[in-house]
Design an enzyme around this catalytic site. Structure first.
Site, mmCIF file in Angstrom:
data_model
loop_
_atom_site.group_PDB
_atom_site.id
_atom_site.type_symbol
_atom_site.label_atom_id
_atom_site.label_comp_id
_atom_site.label_asym_id
_atom_site.label_seq_id
_atom_site.Cartn_x
_atom_site.Cartn_y
_atom_site.Cartn_z
ATOM 1 N N HIS A 61 0.819 -1.213 0.000
ATOM 2 C CA HIS A 61 0.000 0.000 0.000
ATOM 3 C C HIS A 61 0.853 1.264 0.000
ATOM 4 C CE1 HIS A 61 -2.897 -2.771 2.387
ATOM 5 N NE2 HIS A 61 -3.079 -2.910 1.092
ATOM 6 N N TYR A 131 1.407 1.260 13.855
ATOM 7 C CA TYR A 131 2.290 2.176 13.124
ATOM 8 C C TYR A 131 1.811 3.605 13.251
ATOM 9 C CZ TYR A 131 -1.029 1.341 9.246
ATOM 10 O OH TYR A 131 -2.152 1.201 8.472
ATOM 11 N N ASP A 169 -6.785 -5.947 -2.242
ATOM 12 C CA ASP A 169 -5.394 -6.261 -2.553
ATOM 13 C C ASP A 169 -5.266 -7.248 -3.708
ATOM 14 O OD1 ASP A 169 -4.382 -4.484 -0.730
ATOM 15 O OD2 ASP A 169 -3.895 -5.980 0.786
#
Length: 181
Positions: A61, A131, A169
């Site tokens: 991504h 993250y 995806d």
């Protein structure tokens, strides 16, 4: 914190100093001052967390400018193979990637500058990954690169039949099919 540079400029692995004894452990997972002194100056504005099971592959991504994101990635529980792919046009390392194992046990973190695609494969039964991002998510700027693009040569450390992808995806494109930076 110990900083390890990689073969791609700007992409670094951080290892915190862990203080352990019979009670458990303590470590500072992030210090803005130390990060700016040793890595780069940035301001993180969003924290994200995902939970995945063995075989889940998320990525690759990225966000296009002006919404590109730098990320500081770490695993709280489990183990992943984390991939950062250089997609900066004009970069001498365009199309190259760094793969590193991040785990709750090794407590490593990967700093991924803007201009990279990111993905990871869950190598343990359960993974909790966190993250920090230096820019807010902008749905209209998101993009994806096919996980098994043969030009990339990424070994995800999973058998192909074990890989679990999102529907989104599965529709990602090859790197050479994308308009980038």
């Amino acid at each position: 914190m110990n900083i390890t540079t990689t073969e791609i400029e700007g992409l670094v692995i951080l290892e915190p100093k862990v203080f352990a004894d019979g009670r458990g452990y303590f470590f500072e997972s992030f210090s803005q001052r130390e990060f700016e002194e040793q890595v780069c100056r940035t301001a993180f504005v969003q924290d994200n967390e995902s939970c995945s099971r063995y075989g889940v592959l998320r990525g690759l991504h990225f966000q296009r400018p002006p919404h590109a994101q730098a990320k500081l990635v770490r695993v709280v529980k489990g183990t992943v193979l984390d991939i950062a792919l250089d997609i900066r046009k004009g970069s001498s390392t365009f199309g190259q990637h760094v793969a590193t194992e991040l785990s709750g046990e090794n407590k490593r973190q990967l700093f991924i500058p803007r201009g990279f695609a990111h993905g990871f494969a869950a190598l343990s039964d359960e993974v909790i990954l966190q993250y920090k991002c230096d820019n807010y998510f902008a749905p209209g700027s998101e993009g994806g690169i096919l996980w098994n693009d043969p030009a990339l040569g990424i070994d995800w450390k999973l058998p192909a039949e074990a890989i679990i992808l999102s529907e989104k995806d599965k529709k990602n494109k090859l790197l050479n099919e994308l308009k980038l930076y």
